[in-house]
Write a protein that holds these residues in place. Sequence first.
Motif, PDB file in Angstrom:
ATOM      1  N   CYS A 151      -1.319  28.791 -22.959  1.00  0.00           N
ATOM      2  CA  CYS A 151      -1.025  27.148 -22.737  1.00  0.00           C
ATOM      3  C   CYS A 151      -0.852  26.869 -21.453  1.00  0.00           C
ATOM      4  CB  CYS A 151       0.307  27.013 -23.540  1.00  0.00           C
ATOM      5  SG  CYS A 151       0.353  26.917 -25.297  1.00  0.00           S
ATOM      6  N   ARG A 152       0.054  27.637 -20.420  1.00  0.00           N
ATOM      7  CA  ARG A 152       0.111  27.336 -19.037  1.00  0.00           C
ATOM      8  C   ARG A 152      -1.293  27.118 -18.198  1.00  0.00           C
ATOM      9  NH1 ARG A 152       4.770  30.107 -19.615  1.00  0.00           N
ATOM     10  NH2 ARG A 152       3.941  32.100 -18.506  1.00  0.00           N
ATOM     11  N   LYS A 153      -2.139  28.285 -18.756  1.00  0.00           N
ATOM     12  CA  LYS A 153      -3.437  28.403 -17.914  1.00  0.00           C
ATOM     13  C   LYS A 153      -4.418  26.989 -18.336  1.00  0.00           C
ATOM     14  CE  LYS A 153      -4.102  33.124 -17.291  1.00  0.00           C
ATOM     15  NZ  LYS A 153      -5.085  34.293 -17.543  1.00  0.00           N
ATOM     16  N   LEU A 154      -4.311  26.716 -19.540  1.00  0.00           N
ATOM     17  CA  LEU A 154      -4.722  25.417 -19.916  1.00  0.00           C
ATOM     18  C   LEU A 154      -4.380  24.148 -19.289  1.00  0.00           C
ATOM     19  CD1 LEU A 154      -5.609  25.614 -23.916  1.00  0.00           C
ATOM     20  CD2 LEU A 154      -7.382  25.634 -22.246  1.00  0.00           C
ATOM     21  N   ILE A 155      -3.142  24.104 -19.361  1.00  0.00           N
ATOM     22  CA  ILE A 155      -2.346  22.936 -18.509  1.00  0.00           C
ATOM     23  C   ILE A 155      -2.653  22.949 -17.148  1.00  0.00           C
ATOM     24  CG2 ILE A 155      -0.188  21.805 -17.790  1.00  0.00           C
ATOM     25  CD1 ILE A 155       0.942  23.092 -20.626  1.00  0.00           C
ATOM     26  N   ALA A 156      -2.955  24.040 -16.387  1.00  0.00           N
ATOM     27  CA  ALA A 156      -3.328  24.278 -15.123  1.00  0.00           C
ATOM     28  C   ALA A 156      -4.720  23.859 -14.859  1.00  0.00           C
ATOM     29  CB  ALA A 156      -2.987  25.438 -14.423  1.00  0.00           C
ATOM     30  N   GLY A 157      -5.751  24.225 -15.847  1.00  0.00           N
ATOM     31  CA  GLY A 157      -7.098  23.788 -15.531  1.00  0.00           C
ATOM     32  C   GLY A 157      -7.087  22.316 -15.644  1.00  0.00           C
ATOM     33  N   LEU A 158      -6.514  21.615 -16.807  1.00  0.00           N
ATOM     34  CA  LEU A 158      -6.742  20.284 -16.835  1.00  0.00           C
ATOM     35  C   LEU A 158      -5.991  19.678 -15.442  1.00  0.00           C
ATOM     36  CD1 LEU A 158      -5.625  19.760 -20.634  1.00  0.00           C
ATOM     37  CD2 LEU A 158      -8.004  19.543 -19.622  1.00  0.00           C
ATOM     38  N   SER A 159      -5.004  19.990 -14.868  1.00  0.00           N
ATOM     39  CA  SER A 159      -4.127  19.337 -13.646  1.00  0.00           C
ATOM     40  C   SER A 159      -5.283  19.778 -12.662  1.00  0.00           C
ATOM     41  CB  SER A 159      -2.870  20.343 -13.344  1.00  0.00           C
ATOM     42  OG  SER A 159      -2.008  20.422 -14.544  1.00  0.00           O
ATOM     43  N   ARG A 160      -6.002  20.796 -12.392  1.00  0.00           N
ATOM     44  CA  ARG A 160      -6.787  20.769 -11.170  1.00  0.00           C
ATOM     45  C   ARG A 160      -8.010  19.886 -11.577  1.00  0.00           C
ATOM     46  NH1 ARG A 160      -6.125  26.367 -12.150  1.00  0.00           N
ATOM     47  NH2 ARG A 160      -7.679  26.675 -13.464  1.00  0.00           N
ATOM     48  N   ARG A 161      -8.524  19.583 -12.672  1.00  0.00           N
ATOM     49  CA  ARG A 161      -9.313  18.376 -12.746  1.00  0.00           C
ATOM     50  C   ARG A 161      -8.963  16.976 -12.768  1.00  0.00           C
ATOM     51  NH1 ARG A 161     -13.500  18.941 -16.822  1.00  0.00           N
ATOM     52  NH2 ARG A 161     -13.276  21.236 -16.383  1.00  0.00           N
ATOM     53  N   LEU A 162      -7.637  17.112 -13.029  1.00  0.00           N
ATOM     54  CA  LEU A 162      -7.120  15.682 -12.497  1.00  0.00           C
ATOM     55  C   LEU A 162      -6.938  15.556 -11.142  1.00  0.00           C
ATOM     56  CD1 LEU A 162      -5.628  12.964 -13.651  1.00  0.00           C
ATOM     57  CD2 LEU A 162      -3.593  14.322 -13.588  1.00  0.00           C
ATOM     58  N   HIS A 163      -6.620  16.447 -10.421  1.00  0.00           N
ATOM     59  CA  HIS A 163      -6.469  16.577  -8.953  1.00  0.00           C
ATOM     60  C   HIS A 163      -7.697  16.117  -8.320  1.00  0.00           C
ATOM     61  CE1 HIS A 163      -4.939  17.360  -5.147  1.00  0.00           C
ATOM     62  NE2 HIS A 163      -5.729  18.178  -4.884  1.00  0.00           N
ATOM     63  N   HIS A 164      -8.816  16.794  -8.854  1.00  0.00           N
ATOM     64  CA  HIS A 164     -10.136  16.635  -8.481  1.00  0.00           C
ATOM     65  C   HIS A 164     -10.698  15.198  -8.753  1.00  0.00           C
ATOM     66  CE1 HIS A 164     -14.347  17.792  -7.269  1.00  0.00           C
ATOM     67  NE2 HIS A 164     -14.496  17.290  -8.506  1.00  0.00           N
ATOM     68  N   LEU A 165     -10.346  14.512  -9.823  1.00  0.00           N
ATOM     69  CA  LEU A 165     -10.627  13.310 -10.101  1.00  0.00           C
ATOM     70  C   LEU A 165     -10.008  12.282  -9.145  1.00  0.00           C
ATOM     71  CD1 LEU A 165     -10.850  13.263 -13.907  1.00  0.00           C
ATOM     72  CD2 LEU A 165     -12.905  13.142 -12.289  1.00  0.00           C
ATOM     73  N   ILE A 166      -8.818  12.624  -8.858  1.00  0.00           N
ATOM     74  CA  ILE A 166      -8.073  11.771  -7.889  1.00  0.00           C
ATOM     75  C   ILE A 166      -8.587  11.594  -6.316  1.00  0.00           C
ATOM     76  CG2 ILE A 166      -5.823  11.419  -6.710  1.00  0.00           C
ATOM     77  CD1 ILE A 166      -4.445  12.423  -9.307  1.00  0.00           C
ATOM     78  N   ALA A 167      -9.079  12.806  -6.062  1.00  0.00           N
ATOM     79  CA  ALA A 167      -9.595  13.022  -4.738  1.00  0.00           C
ATOM     80  C   ALA A 167     -10.800  12.358  -4.702  1.00  0.00           C
ATOM     81  CB  ALA A 167      -9.783  14.763  -4.391  1.00  0.00           C
ATOM     82  N   ASP A 168     -11.733  12.658  -5.805  1.00  0.00           N
ATOM     83  CA  ASP A 168     -12.986  11.592  -5.988  1.00  0.00           C
ATOM     84  C   ASP A 168     -12.647  10.001  -5.729  1.00  0.00           C
ATOM     85  OD1 ASP A 168     -14.821  13.626  -6.270  1.00  0.00           O
ATOM     86  OD2 ASP A 168     -14.637  13.343  -8.435  1.00  0.00           O
ATOM     87  N   VAL A 169     -11.342   9.575  -6.209  1.00  0.00           N
ATOM     88  CA  VAL A 169     -11.169   8.257  -6.126  1.00  0.00           C
ATOM     89  C   VAL A 169     -10.793   8.051  -4.560  1.00  0.00           C
ATOM     90  CG1 VAL A 169      -9.536   6.362  -6.824  1.00  0.00           C
ATOM     91  CG2 VAL A 169     -10.466   7.780  -8.572  1.00  0.00           C
ATOM     92  N   GLU A 170     -10.026   8.761  -4.116  1.00  0.00           N
ATOM     93  CA  GLU A 170      -9.937   8.572  -2.601  1.00  0.00           C
ATOM     94  C   GLU A 170     -10.961   8.656  -1.926  1.00  0.00           C
ATOM     95  OE1 GLU A 170      -7.224  10.807   0.971  1.00  0.00           O
ATOM     96  OE2 GLU A 170      -8.045  11.855  -1.083  1.00  0.00           O
ATOM     97  N   ASN A 171     -12.046   9.652  -1.959  1.00  0.00           N
ATOM     98  CA  ASN A 171     -13.212   9.658  -1.201  1.00  0.00           C
ATOM     99  C   ASN A 171     -14.127   8.391  -1.355  1.00  0.00           C
ATOM    100  OD1 ASN A 171     -13.052  12.258  -0.120  1.00  0.00           O
ATOM    101  ND2 ASN A 171     -13.712  13.252  -1.828  1.00  0.00           N
ATOM    102  N   TYR A 172     -14.196   7.632  -2.555  1.00  0.00           N
ATOM    103  CA  TYR A 172     -14.983   6.760  -2.935  1.00  0.00           C
ATOM    104  C   TYR A 172     -14.290   5.232  -2.272  1.00  0.00           C
ATOM    105  CZ  TYR A 172     -17.348   9.486  -6.397  1.00  0.00           C
ATOM    106  OH  TYR A 172     -17.717  10.555  -7.348  1.00  0.00           O
ATOM    107  N   SER A 173     -13.007   5.265  -2.237  1.00  0.00           N
ATOM    108  CA  SER A 173     -12.399   4.129  -1.711  1.00  0.00           C
ATOM    109  C   SER A 173     -12.124   4.111  -0.180  1.00  0.00           C
ATOM    110  CB  SER A 173     -10.967   4.131  -2.313  1.00  0.00           C
ATOM    111  OG  SER A 173     -11.047   4.060  -3.896  1.00  0.00           O
ATOM    112  N   LEU A 174     -11.716   5.202   0.345  1.00  0.00           N
ATOM    113  CA  LEU A 174     -11.413   5.386   1.732  1.00  0.00           C
ATOM    114  C   LEU A 174     -12.305   5.986   2.678  1.00  0.00           C
ATOM    115  CD1 LEU A 174      -7.657   6.502   1.325  1.00  0.00           C
ATOM    116  CD2 LEU A 174      -8.409   4.247   1.470  1.00  0.00           C
ATOM    117  N   ARG A 175     -13.340   6.821   2.146  1.00  0.00           N
ATOM    118  CA  ARG A 175     -14.324   7.451   2.889  1.00  0.00           C
ATOM    119  C   ARG A 175     -15.635   6.633   2.974  1.00  0.00           C
ATOM    120  NH1 ARG A 175     -12.883  12.245   5.315  1.00  0.00           N
ATOM    121  NH2 ARG A 175     -10.783  13.206   4.353  1.00  0.00           N
ATOM    122  N   SER A 176     -16.208   6.673   4.206  1.00  0.00           N
ATOM    123  CA  SER A 176     -17.676   6.093   4.150  1.00  0.00           C
ATOM    124  C   SER A 176     -18.779   7.022   3.392  1.00  0.00           C
ATOM    125  CB  SER A 176     -18.144   6.141   5.755  1.00  0.00           C
ATOM    126  OG  SER A 176     -18.224   7.233   6.416  1.00  0.00           O
ATOM    127  N   GLY A 177     -19.791   6.408   3.191  1.00  0.00           N
ATOM    128  CA  GLY A 177     -21.037   7.295   2.604  1.00  0.00           C
ATOM    129  C   GLY A 177     -21.326   8.735   3.233  1.00  0.00           C
TER     130      GLY A 177
END
Length: 254
Positions: A151-177
Amino acid sequence: MRHECPPCLSPADAATPLPAAARTFDIPTERICQLLATAPLFDGLAQGEIARFARGVREIKAARGEILFHRGDACSGFHLILTGQIKLAFVSAAGNEKVVEILHPGQTFGEAVMFMDTPYVVMAQALADSTLLHIAKQVVFDEMERDPVFCRKLIAGLSRRLHHLIADVENYSLRSGRDRIVGYLLREVDDDNPAGSRVAIRLRTSKATIASRLNLTQEHFSRILHDLIEAGLIEVAGRTIRIPDLARLRASLD
């Protein structure tokens, strides 16, 4: 034509239809266990524990360009990539595409939708000839009830995916092309390359797909590559990109 795998599926799983593009093959339980054992999600599980998943696993072959599932299709489990490359994307009614993720061997997808018990919200397409395992959700749920470590491994995997998506939002919003492209190129470079070395990388998918993944138009992507070439930071030959000075490219992000 699809072929179910009788030794590996429970009756309930066998009744679950596969996407039209998927082709499943009869594979021995022992081989399934060996394949599962190579995935990070199953790392640390005993052989007997891994064997419990075998009854709910299908091996899927998808040729380049084939669709594994469309948005709105029912989700009956999640996928583990063994070989190849898979694209997750939104497609508008007008046919415009936004690439959400480009996934490689060892990665999984579909877990969140499986837990939510909702249809897929994206489409999945093979960017190269690919081999995947599909793990039925009931087998996963049974193992979660049995093993809190899993269970913890699955939750960790989903958490990494969420962290990755948040990083994407940061890149699209704050970083130049430009910074997005440079960052992407640097992530493709092996970590053991010396800082000032000359390196070459081979893009694993088309420039159009990478542009969509970075939330850029193809025209904007091409202009930035041209600017980087003019600045002497990269050299481009088809899908091969050479970086004359790795340290200089990294410093260009500052």
